[in-house]
Design a protein around this motif. Sequence first.
Motif, PDB file in Angstrom:
ATOM      1  N   HIS A 109     -11.743  49.177 -29.132  1.00 36.32           N
ATOM      2  CA  HIS A 109     -11.811  50.529 -28.408  1.00 36.32           C
ATOM      3  C   HIS A 109     -12.738  51.467 -29.130  1.00 36.32           C
ATOM      4  N   LYS A 136     -10.447  50.668 -24.462  1.00 39.44           N
ATOM      5  CA  LYS A 136     -10.329  52.108 -24.176  1.00 39.44           C
ATOM      6  C   LYS A 136     -11.319  52.906 -24.966  1.00 39.44           C
ATOM      7  N   HIS A 344      -2.900  56.887 -27.431  1.00 38.97           N
ATOM      8  CA  HIS A 344      -3.580  56.270 -26.050  1.00 38.97           C
ATOM      9  C   HIS A 344      -3.781  54.699 -26.701  1.00 38.97           C
ATOM     10  N   VAL A 345      -4.197  54.493 -27.796  1.00 35.25           N
ATOM     11  CA  VAL A 345      -4.617  53.046 -28.001  1.00 35.25           C
ATOM     12  C   VAL A 345      -3.321  52.224 -28.256  1.00 35.25           C
ATOM     13  N   ASP A 354     -12.579  60.653 -21.290  1.00 30.67           N
ATOM     14  CA  ASP A 354     -13.156  59.277 -21.559  1.00 30.67           C
ATOM     15  C   ASP A 354     -14.446  59.304 -21.232  1.00 30.67           C
TER      16      ASP A 354
END
Length: 384
Positions: A109, A136, A344-345, A354
């Motif tokens: 990520h 991500k 988020h991860v 993003d």
Amino acid sequence: MAARRSIGIVVNGVTGRMGYRQHLVRSLLAIREQGGVQLADGTRIWPEPILVGRDPDKLAAIAEQHGLTEWTTDLAEALARPDVEIYFDSQVTSQREKAIRQAIAAGKHIYTEKPLAEGSAAALELAELATAAGVKNGVVQDKLFLPGLRKLKRLIDGGFFGQILSVRGEFGYWVFEGDWQDAQRPSWNYRLADGGGIVMDMFPHWNYVLEELFGNVRTVQATTATHITERVDERGETYTADADDAAYAIFELEGGIIAQLNSSWVVRVNRDELVEFQVDGTHGSAVAGLRGCKFQHRAGTPKPVWNPDLPLTGKSFRDEWTEVPDNDEFDNGFKVQWEAFLKHVVAGEAFHWDFTSGARGVRLAEAGLESAKTGQRISLIEGA
């Protein structure tokens, strides 16, 4: 006792000003000092930084100073570690794209400083590659988390302004040339070959601030300048500064809002904060900085009369404004966004800042440079 979820994070570019001060010390280490990032189920995310850079002596010194043990000059080695889940990049812009491609190929990520890449085509390609790889991804958009802009957003969300008409922003300060006083910014900022220039540095910021608070940018018209063409670098050597050190731009936003933003590293500050945004609407106005935000409702707007022959008596115009109260505790903006990305991860919480968002910022910077080169207003509307 709450469970602790460790997460390995490669921090590349940690010997630089932003990588060290804002991202390592004030974000990742500050998160560890507070006991991690708590999730809804009580689990605490615990960042484990792996420091990466080009200078082993500097890396070793930083690690020793902060009680860390993991550092390397070999990015590939760091990305190959199974305990590493996140790659973070705060290198010079010219080195960023290559490293992010490595991280995507390694299945990590990715969270990165802006600009995402040196061009919008490359930035969009990175977004597509990250999506295809299922990793991500996020881009630092720290100014959204500044206390002053959070207070401003509170006014916007509350309908304070009525119809918003215009935004005027002033950013910058005097960066010393490096001869008689050391410069406050690295020399690469003033060399085009290294990805320098205030447009590529600041327009990605202006893009997310404008689109998140006021509306998407439709057109841009900009004038840039390299006001100081000779500077002295960190080694005391004189070099040619060929990157833009000031930009003066007008943005047309959705809904007809006009934004005028000046960005300069060659301006002496005569305002309350290093960045200020004045927003004028039919029902009221506000001025927001890094931390403060003051407002003036139409019912409390004074009635100035132009008369240059008489001195101003009574209150100054600045005294006619009211401070927005804190009403909350505002943490470091970089740290707040780091916490959001970690959630988020690990927990899949929403995070919309993003690579696609980052690519739009690069596109605005490109449009600003194109406008400055051609003298034309550039449209960002597809098909226009």
